[in-house]
Scaffold this motif. Structure first.
Motif: not given
Length: 559
Positions: A61-63, A84-88, A99-102
């Motif tokens: 998705f980021w790509g 995808a935001v976290g991966f970016g 990000l998931t843990s947040i």
């Protein structure tokens, strides 16, 4: 004159302000612990199937790939967007669990906010948040349940907390809508919760208040529809609705028929029922406790129905109990604790509300917390590894990953790191080999990490092998024709190691390279990974394994 210190509260002076500071510090400590423990555990976790799926979705998705058409989204669009935001930001696997843990921590905080409004004691909400933390102290997967959790809880807050207003119900509906977009399987429970809560309120309130109920619940439905409407408008604009139907409607039907047959045979509660029975038989305290919570909430809801016409009936607990029961649906197909902890665990608030009546809150908190602490520190999830924390053996054998870059920050066994370095190097070499002219990849394994290590497009619906029935959902991804042509596709497959010598590649293909699959948890046992390419590739020489230059001869297994 009232002091300017914001911690000061009129009527109680600095003492109340200090207590409030202590409470907030305690909550912050728990939320930070959830995030820190999740990241620490995630760094040592090796799960190429589940983690690889979420990583490939986020990376794709980021790509710029289109959801549902180019990305195998099984649970919810918003989960993929968030990750995808976290991966970016991080560009690696570990950024997903951060990000998931947040999100999970924010969900726990939301349950605390509900507790503050429901419970009379100022200390009891701290007992609730502590109980939830010890029951499930960290996010063990970068899964959609955790992303949906805070939206679900904030929607519940708007629904059940008094002093309601149309704006609050509207925002609550939006939050529910975002929960559905994070995990679409929550939709039936949320819709039923709103509908049954509306019917309940109509019977509790007098005729003069029914108009207000219509306005409130109308606002909540409008809020629910708003994010869903935006989502479907996006799908329509990009011609993705038919692809969404394939993955969100047709795919679950296939899973229900092939993997969860009891769902369609009238035994929909089978998974949960079996887990509870197993828990009682084997003394698994978490399942024993959560089943008691369910029974307690069922009793509270039934009593509330009998007292529906009684003045001052506790409508808050009635709707909270209803939510607890409906959210069991999140674990009907697979009864796993993390699914319970991110849904119907809110029923623990009902427990403490009843304990308050008997003035035994502190005593029972001590008993429950002692059990949870013992479980958190001692219960094994798989051989040699704690349910929530890596074992000393795993830690001692772990090496900080530097390459492949997408796994940077993780800590895995050296053989695992070398294995994925080999896969990435081999595929990159094939990509630059002018004699191969490869365009596509077919992954016949359950390892989704291959999808993020390859420079080729995966000519299949999912990043891992999902079976013939699922593959037939996308006949346009015609990997069978490409395999018959044996000209532009590379195949990753596995065979039992003892059968490797007798393996015959498909017509027109040869084994370009191979590698023993590491003997690690979530990796198939005694398997050999084979990378098959068309025979036109010049690198094929007597089934010789390609050796990356950074690997030493003693670590290599050369044919």
């Amino acid at each position: 004159m009232t002091p300017s210190n914001p911690a000061y509260h009129k009527g109680n002076g600095c003492a109340l302000g200090q207590n409030e500071i202590l409470r907030r510090s305690y909550i912050a400590l728990i939320l930070i612990a959830i995030i820190s423990l999740s990241v620490a555990q995630g760094a040592y976790t090796l799960d190429p199937h589940h983690w690889g799926l979420m990583l490939s979705n986020a990376k794709d998705f980021w790509g710029g790939k289109l959801p549902y058409k180019d990305i195998f989204i099984q649970y919810g669009f918003l989960t993929t967007l968030v990750q995808a935001v976290g991966f970016g930001i991080g560009k690696n696997l570990l950024s997903l669990i951060v990000l998931t843990s947040i999100f999970y921590a924010v969900g726990i905080w939301g349950v605390y906010l509900i507790s503050v409004k429901v419970l009379a004691s100022k200390v009891a909400p701290l007992y609730v948040i502590t109980g939830l933390f010890l029951f499930h102290p960290l996010a063990i997967y970068p899964w959609s349940n955790y992303i949906a959790f805070p939206f679900l809880v904030l929607g519940l807050y708007a629904l059940i907390v008094p002093n309601s207003s149309p704006l609050k119900f509207l925002l609550g509906g939006i939050s529910f809508g975002l929960a559905v977009l994070s995990r679409e399987g929550l939709a039936p429970a949320i819709v039923l919760l709103i509908l049954l809560s509306f019917i309940y309120d109509l019977n509790v309130t007098g005729r003069e208040a029914r108009q207000d109920s219509l306005v409130l619940y109308g606002s909540m439905l409008a809020g629910l529809v708003l994010p869903l409407g935006i989502f479907f408008a996006y799908l329509y604009q990009h011609h993705l609705i038919s692809y969404w139907v394939l993955l969100s409607i047709d795919l679950p039907k296939i899973y229900a028929q092939e993997s969860f047959q009891y769902i369609g045979n009238g035994f929909i509660l089978s998974a949960v029922f079996q887990a509870v029975i197993h828990g009682w038989r084997h003394g698994e305290i978490r399942w024993i406790f959560i089943s008691i919570i369910w029974g307690l909430n069922l009793a509270v809801f039934i009593v509330s129905l009998f007292q529906i016409r009684v003045k001052n009936t506790n409508a808050i607990l009635a709707k909270l109990s209803l939510a607890t029961l409906l959210l069991i649906s999140g674990s009907l197909h697979l009864a796993e604790i993390f699914r319970i902890a991110t849904a119907s665990s809110v029923g623990i608030v009902t427990l403490y509300a009843l304990l308050e009546k008997y003035k035994r809150v502190a005593f029972y908190f001590f008993v429950i917390s002692s059990l949870w602490m013992t479980l958190t520190l001692g219960q094994n999830r798989w051989t040699g590894t704690n349910y929530f924390l890596p074992s000393s053996m795993v830690i001692n054998q772990a090496v900080l990953v530097q390459d492949p870059n997408i796994f940077q920050g993780s800590r895995w066994n050296f053989e695992v790191i070398e294995y994925y370095q080999f896969v990435q190097f081999t595929l990159a070499k094939l990509h630059t080999d002018p004699s191969c002219k490869l365009l596509y990849q077919k992954n016949e394994t359950r390892d989704s990490f291959f999808a993020v290590l390859t420079p080729f497009s995966q000519l299949q619906i999912s990043p891992y092998e999902n079976g013939q029935t699922v593959n037939q959902l996308r006949p346009d991804l015609d990997f069978e024709s490409e395999i018959q042509r044996a000209a532009s596709i590379v195949i990753l497959t596995m065979v039992p190691r003892i059968q490797f010598g007798n393996f015959k590649a498909p017509a027109g293909f040869a084994i370009y390279a191979h590698h023993a699959v590491p003997e690690e948890w979530q990796m198939p046992e005694n398997q050999e990974l084979l990378i098959l390419t068309p025979q036109s590739c010049s690198g094929i020489q007597n089934v010789k394994r390609v050796i990356p230059p950074y690997l030493t001869e003693p670590k290599s297994r050369i044919s």
